[in-house]
Design an enzyme around this catalytic site. Structure first.
Site, PDB file in Angstrom:
ATOM      1  N   ASP B  65       6.743  10.256  -5.943  1.00 55.83           N
ATOM      2  CA  ASP B  65       5.462  10.462  -6.943  1.00 55.83           C
ATOM      3  C   ASP B  65       5.175   8.868  -6.212  1.00 55.83           C
ATOM      4  OD1 ASP B  65       5.770  13.219  -6.441  1.00 55.83           O
ATOM      5  OD2 ASP B  65       5.257  13.512  -7.903  1.00 55.83           O
ATOM      6  N   TYR B 158     -15.047  -0.912   2.155  1.00 56.98           N
ATOM      7  CA  TYR B 158     -13.711  -0.846   3.563  1.00 56.98           C
ATOM      8  C   TYR B 158     -13.176  -2.672   3.412  1.00 56.98           C
ATOM      9  CZ  TYR B 158      -9.523  -0.479   6.630  1.00 56.98           C
ATOM     10  OH  TYR B 158      -8.571  -0.529   6.618  1.00 56.98           O
ATOM     11  N   LYS B 162     -10.242  -5.073   1.900  1.00 56.17           N
ATOM     12  CA  LYS B 162      -9.093  -5.618   2.750  1.00 56.17           C
ATOM     13  C   LYS B 162      -9.550  -7.158   3.065  1.00 56.17           C
ATOM     14  CE  LYS B 162      -6.803  -2.216   4.462  1.00 56.17           C
ATOM     15  NZ  LYS B 162      -5.422  -1.831   4.284  1.00 56.17           N
TER      16      LYS B 162
END
Ligand SMILES: Cc1cc2nc3c(=O)[nH]c(=O)nc-3n(C[C@H](O)[C@H](O)[C@H](O)COP(=O)(O)OP(=O)(O)OC[C@H]3O[C@@H](n4cnc5c(N)ncnc54)[C@H](O)[C@@H]3O)c2cc1C
Lengths: 458, 252
Positions: B65, B158, B162
């Site tokens: 997990d 986004y 990055k």
């Protein structure tokens, strides 16, 4: 929150590889001068453990251990010759190079030397090295009378092959144990008395592999030293067999006798530090091999050769491992019993099949095995071939060869290995579990470890 | 430990359901692989990923997990993974595309994207780097994006994550230089995955297996940065020099 140290590296940290220059890992390198320094290093060890390293002449990852403390043993190098007993006691970091300079003029030779003299006593014991005389004299370990070993709690062991059962077990687990039972500090070995520093050599050029092998089966027993070089890129697998014995002083011309024990071993060149990967290709190897084959006489007997020329021709060029370029190289060395002698030819054809240019391909017959559970030699044929690591398809080809070798009851040499699988090892060293039990007793916390040990779950 | 022929034994995928990462695992030489850890949130997709890799004959695939945003749990997780054995290759491959309009309307959504793609990556990336340094070998592959080369009006939230991730990964690579460990920054263009489904295809759009092939080849050569496909390097170099008034008006 745990405190996290910055990602900085300190001066004593070094990237280490084996002679093949593949798979580097970073270690904290310490340079002990004596046993007390080694004890201190063991006391100060970190969570990644500790490993002794000699001159780094094993090809793969045996003498490196990522994140660990690595002891560069070359400073522990006292040499003590007992001429009366014919024995030598040396620090584990003493090189055969230094030892030969010392003992040859005194009329002695080492019991076993590998194809390079740039190895330490510790490395020779830990890999249980063999030489051209294996069929007569066995491995280096067979000539060790006693050795000193520091264990994982810093305790001192005195081990010999004639001690108690427990001592014997620990001795033979250390011989061939690849540094995983502790740090060898010093050893006493039996020497070979000699009256000259020359070897009387018979050379025979053979037209193909079969005749090489037949000649070795028929004639090796008559010589103390024997090895064949194989032209691995020639379809016939033709070769040159050289065999010899220590020349007695009486075999020397009268004018040479006063200097019969002179010893010379010079380095005549160094490979340049950067060589493009493509320099060594099929063409250059073919040209080299052709010249090497032609240079050998069809047949010559009783030629007197100096020790360095007969035993260590590669040592004339320092750092020759750089000729394989930045990608590095692997050496594939296996042994198979006589009953599977055809594996030798299959291996040569397989390497030719992937277009692996090898100018160093050596064939030899082994004699009896010794009691070391991880000692490599066993009776039969051993073939060693250097191959650049960048050859496409090499991995699959060698995996297939592994199958063949394992199926034939053979195995690979750990001092050369850099790529076999843990399964292959377990299958081909049937006494692995026995060795592991002794090692676990000697080093219950797993302090001594290496990249090789991790890679192979040793 | 990678062997002399560059074959890894152990792989960790952070973002265990990433299609590109899974293709990369499949593209690695697998004869020596004996441990693959897929770290991701529990989901049917994660179970399928374990099954898919196992199905093609890769040994030792398990899932753990991992939630990129739960940075408090990262230290323990990474330590437990590395305590169980060295990791040769780590793929840092999680990330969400988000939606630019939603982000502008609801900054919480933008924070979600930023936390996952950047903060989460910094947290886990540094912890992995620490362990790579401790083991003295290993590669960390960071999946950046050409979107980070120059942020565009249409997806700058986004793109900025990055850009941050890319700068972080380059710095990390420099920090690890000489440590035996190595960072590879991968800048894919548009890739046909779940993440990009429904979006209009950009020129030079490629498939996950192509990116995977490029990553594996770059690892083999020890490269530090690679575009996928390779020629995007030149496209991006050109785009970066465009004056803003023109860049702004480029079609999405
Ligand atoms: C050109 C060339 C030719 C060769 N020819 C042969 C040959 O003919 N026959 C043969 O058998 N081998 C041969 N070898 C291999 C070489 O003999 C072995 O790898 C040898 O172990 C190298 O010794 P080293 O001192 O360099 O040890 P290293 O390579 O540094 O270490 C080898 C192993 O020994 C361990 N070790 C080293 N010192 C100690 C110590 N003090 N205590 C405990 N463990 C220690 C290391 O941990 C490691 O596992 C050749 C190698 C080369 C490069």
């Amino acid at each position: 929150m745990s405190a996290v140290s910055p990602l900085r590296t300190t001066g004593e940290e070094q990237l280490l590889t084996g002679w093949g220059r593949t798979s580097p890992s970073l270690a904290r390198v310490r340079e002990p001068r004596d046993v007390a320094d080694i004890e201190q290093a063991i006391a100060e060890v970190g969570p990644r453990g500790l490993l002794a390293r000699g001159l780094g002449r094993s090809y793969g990852d045996a003498a490196q251990s990522g994140g660990a403390t690595v002891l560069d043993m070359t400073g522990v190098s006292a040499i003590d010759l007992d001429a009366n007993a014919g024995t030598l006691t040396a620090g584990a970091g003493a090189s055969l190079d230094d030892i030969l300079r010392r003992i040859v003029p005194a009329g002695f030779f080492v019991p076993v030397t590998p194809g390079t003299r740039m190895v330490t006593v510790g490395g020779a014991i830990a890999a249980d090295v063999h030489g051209k005389n294996h069929h007569v004299d066995g491995t280096f370990g067979s000539h060790v009378r006693r050795l000193g070993l520091l264990g994982s709690t810093g305790e001192r062991h005195e081990l010999s092959p004639t001690g108690s059962k427990r001592e014997c077990e620990e001795f033979w687990a250390t011989v061939g144990g690849m540094g995983l039972t502790g740090v060898i500090t010093d050893a006493t070995v039996d020497l070979i008395p000699i009256t000259s520093s020359l070897i009387s050599v018979d050379t025979e050029r053979t037209p193909d592999l079969d005749s090489t092998m037949q000649s070795m089966v028929a004639g090796d027993d008559r010589y103390r030293y024997s090895v064949a070089w194989i032209d691995s890129v020639h379809p016939s697998g033709r070769g040159v067999i050289t065999r010899g014995d220590h020349a007695d002083i009486s075999q020397l011309p009268a004018e040479q006798r006063p200097s019969a024990l002179n010893y010379r071993a010079k380095v005549v060149g160094t490979a340049p530090p950067f060589i493009p990967g493509r320099l060594l290709n099929k063409l250059t190897v073919r040209a080299f091999n052709e010249a090497w084959y032609r240079k050998a006489p069809q047949r010559r007997v009783a030629e007197l050769q100096p020790i360095a020329e007969f035993f260590h021709p590669l040592d004339f060029v320092q750092d020759w491992n750089r000729v394989y370029g930045p990608g590095g190289f692997v050496q594939y060395q296996f042994v198979v019993p006589d009953s599977a002698s055809e594996v030798v030819g299959t291996a040569l054809r397989t390497l030719q099949g992937v277009g692996a240019p090898s100018f160093l391909t050596v064939l030899k017959r082994f004699g009896a095995a010794n009691p070391g559970p991880l000692s490599f030699p066993q009776p039969g044929w051993t073939l060693a071939a250097d191959v650049p690591a960048s050859v496409p398809g090499l991995g699959r080809a060698l995996d297939q060869l592994d199958e063949l070798v394992a199926g034939a009851g053979g195995r690979l040499y750990l001092a050369k290995d850099s790529r076999q699988s843990p399964d292959m090892l377990a299958r081909t060293y049937p006494r692995l579990a026995e060795w592991q039990a002794i090692r676990d007793r000697m080093d219950p916390t797993g302090l001594f470890t290496s990249d090789l040990a991790r890679r192979l779950s040793l | 430990m990678n062997d002399a022929l560059g074959e890894p034994q152990s792989v960790l995928v952070l973002g265990g359901t990433s299609e590109i990462a899974l293709e990369t695992v499949k593209a690695l030489p697998r004869a020596r692989i004996r441990r693959v850890v897929l770290a991701g949130r529990p989901s049917p997709a994660r179970d399928e990923a374990v099954a898919a890799l196992t199905g093609v004959g890769i040994a030792g695939v398990t899932a753990v997990d991992f939630d990129a945003k739960d940075t408090g749990a990262h230290a323990e997780l990474i330590n437990s993974i590395f305590d169980a054995g060295d990791i040769d290759i780590t793929l840092l491959a999680f990330g969400i595309l988000g939606n630019q309009d939603d982000a502008e309307a609801d900054p919480d959504h933008a924070i979600d994207v930023a936390t996952t793609n950047y903060t989460g990556a910094v947290s886990v990336g540094l912890r992995v780097a620490q362990r790579l340094k401790t083991q003295g070998h290993g590669s960390l592959v960071v999946f950046s994006s050409v979107a980070g080369d120059r942020a565009r009006r249409s997806n700058y939230v986004y793109g900025s994550t990055k850009a941050g991730l890319d700068a972080f990964a380059q710095g990390l690579g420099d920090a690890l230089h000489g440590s035996g460990a190595h960072v590879l920054v991968v800048r894919p263009g548009m890739v046909r995955t779940k993440m990009s489904a429904g979006l209009k295809e950009a020129p030079m759009t490629t498939n996950p297996d192509v990116v995977a092939g490029i990553v594996v080849a770059a690892l083999r050569k020890g490269k530090e940065t690679v575009y996928a496909p390779g020629p995007l390097r030149f496209v991006m170099a050109a785009l970066k020099t465009l004056p803003r008034p023109i860049f702004r008006k480029l079609p999405n």
